[in-house]
Structure formats: structure tokens, C-alpha cells
Design an enzyme around this catalytic site. Structure first.
Site, PDB file in Angstrom:
ATOM      1  N   LYS A  83       0.850  -1.199   0.000  1.00 50.36           N
ATOM      2  CA  LYS A  83       0.000   0.000   0.000  1.00 50.36           C
ATOM      3  C   LYS A  83       0.881   1.242   0.000  1.00 50.36           C
ATOM      4  CE  LYS A  83      -3.946   1.935   2.622  1.00 50.36           C
ATOM      5  NZ  LYS A  83      -4.760   1.777   3.860  1.00 50.36           N
ATOM      6  N   SER A 158      -9.614   1.987   2.844  1.00 50.57           N
ATOM      7  CA  SER A 158      -8.798   2.754   1.930  1.00 50.57           C
ATOM      8  C   SER A 158      -7.834   1.907   1.108  1.00 50.57           C
ATOM      9  CB  SER A 158      -8.008   3.813   2.696  1.00 50.57           C
ATOM     10  OG  SER A 158      -7.131   3.194   3.633  1.00 50.57           O
ATOM     11  N   SER A 182      -9.563  -0.337   7.110  1.00 53.91           N
ATOM     12  CA  SER A 182      -9.012  -0.286   5.750  1.00 53.91           C
ATOM     13  C   SER A 182      -8.260  -1.512   5.263  1.00 53.91           C
ATOM     14  CB  SER A 182      -8.113   0.938   5.592  1.00 53.91           C
ATOM     15  OG  SER A 182      -8.911   2.081   5.515  1.00 53.91           O
TER      16      SER A 182
HETATM   17  N1  GLN Z   1     -12.937   4.321   6.223  1.00 54.36           N
HETATM   18  C1  GLN Z   1     -12.359   4.820   7.441  1.00 54.36           C
HETATM   19  C2  GLN Z   1     -12.001   6.268   7.271  1.00 54.36           C
HETATM   20  O1  GLN Z   1     -12.270   6.802   6.237  1.00 54.36           O
HETATM   21  C3  GLN Z   1     -11.169   3.979   7.833  1.00 54.36           C
HETATM   22  C4  GLN Z   1      -9.944   4.268   7.080  1.00 54.36           C
HETATM   23  C5  GLN Z   1      -8.768   3.441   7.444  1.00 54.36           C
HETATM   24  O2  GLN Z   1      -8.865   2.421   8.134  1.00 54.36           O
HETATM   25  N2  GLN Z   1      -7.613   3.923   7.034  1.00 54.36           N
HETATM   26  O3  GLN Z   1     -11.470   6.894   8.136  1.00 54.36           O
END
Ligand code: GLN
Length: 494
Positions: A83, A158, A182
Site C-alpha cells: 500500500k 482505503s 481499511s
Molecule cells: N474508512 C475509514 C475512514 O475513512 C477507515 C480508514 C482506514 O482504516 N484507514 O477513516
């Protein structure tokens, strides 16, 4: 070895076996994956950067070490997609943002160092929502990733790029980061495995910070044993991360092997009552309940456990995470890294900073910075940030009380299957709901895993297992047991 393209269909464990015996070279394995990326990634867009040269050089080194009779680690020669939130020395790291376009970090994150030391082969950097803020990878400044199960749908976020790369057979292993879901949510909607380790169980050194008290890097794979092997390679104490836990990685590999025998006698699992009422699609709930029955048949005792404060997790998270983000993102000032806008010799430093941030950050990132700045401002601090911290404590107490009764908690990973691209971008709240079931674990700091458990309308459904802090092995055992019954899931051919 048969056709090159077949190499992309193998598990990480199988690939490592072939490389160790010399039946396939690491270079051959790497080329097969680079060819696959070249064939499908214009449609999937899992990668932001493919490092063909670096990958082939790393693979050649593994082959040379083998030829010299050196003992290779359990994942040597296995390709991995990383990532784009983790720094990679000399290799572009954008965090899905324009503000870091062109930045080549001068150092490797600890995770990447460990991947290299283990002889894995980094193929490149995967797409993500900007600064890991999002649930669909649509907030990437470089365009969305497409779900290999249905290219018109989101791969989750994400870390949608990492999970899509697995589902599209572009890589057998990937790294993600989980702040609110994410790793697990993209795993769920792409039919792959994603594990969020205990907070502090994997190093944050070189992980571009979003919310430092929640951010946790972790493994993604197409099956549970591969995820455990990767977890073992990247986990463990790191003196360069002040919140790293000075203990060895729980024996996740042994636990995955034990689980694969399909015996859960003596294991007590708690269904989170708050997560099986309303809120999840019927198809998701059906797959979940079928899996619960399967676990019971393997000998697990199943009870319902109420965690009354979990319902406040989402609002608490959307105060804590943006608050920390508003502070962490202050470092992107147009001076130290990446983009600089308007520096024509006539403007003040403040003007250049403001123009750079205006041009470099996307709308969702700006929304989070504003939310966080507001929640932390004097006069509102106690009512918002302070209150959210108290809720975090109550959620932790729910977990502690639950784990006095059961070994692990279970729920669906997400309330819904992969939605069409564009369906939720207009309403931030609808997007935030994707993490309804994953966020409590982050606030508590324990581990959570998502393992595919079935299909709903032809799309994958994820099953979540949550364990006490530093009991990551427990969730791998249950996940592997479930996998031994339901198998792994393959999307239609691309
Ligand atoms: N979807 C969540 C957010 O937008 C979690 C994101 C993540 O785990 N990086 O904050």
C-alpha cells in the site's frame, strides 16, 4: 513448471515451496506477476507504481542466494504489493495524494525493511484513498481502483488497491493499513483475507500517519495461512516506533495450521448482538449465519454478547481520527515534502503553504482537517474530542468484559457488499457506514481479521473475528477453521 501464467494462481506457500526446491526461479515467478499486471491493471488500477526493475533485481538476489546454498525464509521469492502509505527508499510514495506526487522517500519503513530481509519481492505500490481516508478507493487523487469481481464496483478502501491486486491475481500477498477498517473492509468486498494486528504489534515507522493512536499496518492474502506467514514476517517489536509492543509476535502460523484441521472444540465465540440486528443487508446476514452454523459444527460454542457502547464507535472515531489527522497533516506545508505551489519569490511563506495545501489536498482530506481542527479547538475540546475519548474507554471496557466470557467476538465484516462506483461519494455519512463493524476494534486496539465466508448476489461477504490484544493467534485459528469449511473464493475471469 507449467505455463508462466499458472504461477499467479498459486498460494504464497506454494510459490515459496517451488522457489526453495528450485522448481521455479524467483525471477520466473516475478515475471509472471509483472506480465499479469501488464495484462489486467489497465482495467483494475490496483497499482500506482510498478517497480519492475527493483522487483526483478530482488528476485535475482533470492535466486543467487539459493544457488549459493543459503537457507531461505518461508516467503522468499514471493511477490508482494505494498500500500502506498508505507515509505519505500527511492520508490515513489504518494499516499494517494497530489501533495506527495513525485516524492521518493530517503528510507524504507520497518515493514518494507522486513519484507526485503525475508526475501519477498516488492512488485510496487498500491492505490488507496488519499491519506487512507475513505472506504472505496474513490478518494485517491489518481483515480479509483475497480473490484475484480465486477469492474463497475468499488474494491473497498482505503486499501482497495492491495485487496484488488490479490483478487485479480496480480500479487499473492499484499500489505495494508487499518485505522478504522481499511484492511478488513477491502478484504471483505474482494473475497480476500485481511488482518489488522494488535495495535503496536506491527511497526508504524515509515507509515505515513493518519491517526497515530489507531493506524496499524497488516497482512492481506488470498488465504489465512498466507496471511499468517506474512504477519509473522512483518510483526514484532521495533525500537523505532514508541508505541511498538516489546513482545514477540503471537504464534499466528501455528494457530492457522491448527485451525485448518477444522477442530474448534473448547473455543467459545460471541456474536456481537448489536451487529446482527438492523444495519446489514439480508444477503450479508444470511452468509454470516450459515458460517456461524458451520463453526458450531466444528465444535465451537456460540453465544450472544452485548457490547452496548459499540453503537457510539462510529461517531467517536469520526472525532478522534480527524483530530489526530489535523495535527499529523500539518507537516505537509510545501516546504518539506513533495508539492510546492506559488513559490514565485514574491509570496510569503504562509501564502505558499496555503496555496500548496489548497491544491494538494482533496475534498475528503480537507473535510477531515476541518472536522478535527474544530473538535480540538478551545471551547469545543471537552464537548467533542474529550467526550469521544471517554466513549473510547467505554468501548474498551465492553471488549474487556466480553473477553471474560468468550475467546473471540464475531460479526459480519461490513454491512453491505461492494457497491457501484459513484454510489456513495455524494454523502460522506453513507461512505462512513462501511466501517460500522470494524471501527470498535481500532478504538480498543485489539486484532481483527476478515475472511471470506460466502457470496451475496454473486459478490463476496466477509466474516470478522475480533480477539483480545496480543491474542492475534486466536483469530487466525477461527479464520482458518472457517476457511477449511467454506474454501477460498475466485472471481470471474478478467
Ligand atoms: N474508512 C475509514 C475512514 O475513512 C477507515 C480508514 C482506514 O482504516 N484507514 O477513516
Amino acid at each position: 513448471m507449467s505455463e508462466r501464467s499458472d504461477l499467479t494462481r498459486l498460494t504464497a506457500t506454494e510459490i515459496a515451496g517451488l522457489v526453495a526446491t528450485g522448481e521455479a526461479s524467483a525471477v520466473e515467478v516475478t515475471r509472471a506477476h509483472l506480465d499479469r499486471i501488464a495484462a489486467v491493471d489497465d482495467r483494475v488500477h490496483a497499482f500506482l507504481h510498478v517497480d519492475s526493475e527493483g522487483a526483478l533485481a530482488a528476485a535475482a538476489e533470492v535466486d543467487a542466494r539459493r544457488a549459493a546454498g543459503e537457507e531461505l525464509g518461508p516467503l522468499a521469492g514471493v511477490p508482494v504489493a505494498v500500500k502506498d502509505v508505507l515509505t519505500t527508499k527511492g520508490v515513489p510514495t504518494t499516499v494517494g495524494s497530489k501533495i506527495l506526487e513525485g516524492w521518493r522517500p530517503p528510507y524504507d519503513s520497518t515493514i518494507v525493511q522486513r519484507l526485503r530481509a525475508a526475501g519477498t519481492v516488492m512488485l510496487g505500490k498500491t492505490n488507496m484513498d488519499e491519506f487512507a481516508m475513505g472506504s472505496s478507493t474513490e478518494y485517491s487523487a489518481y483515480g479509483p481502483t475497480h473490484n475484480p469481481w465486477d469492474l463497475s464496483r468499488i474494491p473497498g478502501g482505503s486499501g482497495g488497491g492491495s485487496s484488488a491486486a490479490l483478487a485479480a491475481y496480480e500479487a499473492p500477498l499484499a500489505i495494508g493499513s487499518d485505522t478504522g477498517g481499511s484492511i478488513r473492509q477491502p478484504g471483505a468486498v474482494t473475497g480476500t483475507v485481511g488482518a489488522k494486528p494488535t495495535y503496536g504489534g506491527t511497526s508504524r515507522y515509515g507509515l505515513v500517519a493518519f491517526s497515530s493512536s489507531l493506524d496499524t499496518p497488516g497482512p492481506c492474502a488470498r488465504n489465512v495461512l498466507d496471511a499468517a506467514l506474512l504477519h509473522e514476517v512483518i510483526g514484532g517489536h521495533d525500537p523505532r516506533d514508541s508505541t511498538s509492543i516489546p513482545q514477540p509476535v503471537p504464534d499466528v502460523v501455528a494457530a492457522a495450521r491448527l485451525g485448518a484441521t477444522g477442530d474448534l472444540t473448547g473455543v467459545k465465540l460471541g456474536i456481537v448482538s448489536e451487529f446482527v440486528g438492523e444495519g446489514a443487508e439480508p444477503g450479508v446476514m444470511a452468509a454470516f449465519h450459515e458460517s456461524v452454523d458451520a463453526l458450531a459444527k466444528l465444535g465451537a460454542e456460540i453465544v450472544e454478547v452485548s457490547c452496548p457502547h459499540f453503537r457510539y464507535a462510529l461517531p467517536a472515531y469520526y472525532l478522534i481520527a480527524p483530530s489526530e489527522a489535523s495535527s499529523n497533516l500539518a507537516r505537509f506545508d510545501g516546504v518539506r515534502f513533495g508539492l510546492r505551489v506559488g513559490d514565485d519569490g514574491n509570496r510569503s511563506l504562509e501564502e505558499v503553504m496555503s496555496l500548496t495545501r489548497e491544491a494538494g489536498f482533496g475534498a475528503e482530506v480537507k473535510r477531515r482537517i476541518m472536522l478535527g481542527t474544530y473538535a480540538l479547538s478551545s471551547g469545543y475540546y471537552d464537548a467533542y474530542y474529550g467526550q469521544a475519548q471517554k466513549v473510547r474507554t467505554l468501548i474498551t471496557r465492553d471488549f474487556t468484559a466480553a473477553f471474560e466470557r468468550v475467546d473471540a467476538l464475531i460479526s459480519p465484516t461490513t454491512p453491505f457488499v461492494a457497491f457501484p462506483i459513484g454510489a456513495r461519494t455524494a454523502d460522506p455519512y453513507q461512505m462512513y457506514l462501511a466501517d460500522l463493524f470494524t471501527i470498535p476494534t481500532n478504538l480498543y486496539g485489539g486484532p481483527g481479521i476478515s475472511v471470506p465466508c460466502g457470496l451475496s448476489e454473486g459478490l463476496p461477504v466477509g466474516f470478522q473475528i475480533m480477539a483480545p490484544t496480543m491474542a492475534d493467534d486466536r483469530m487466525y485459528r477461527v479464520a482458518a477453521a472457517l476457511e477449511s469449511v467454506v474454501g477460498t473464493f475466485t472471481p470471474p475471469a478478467l
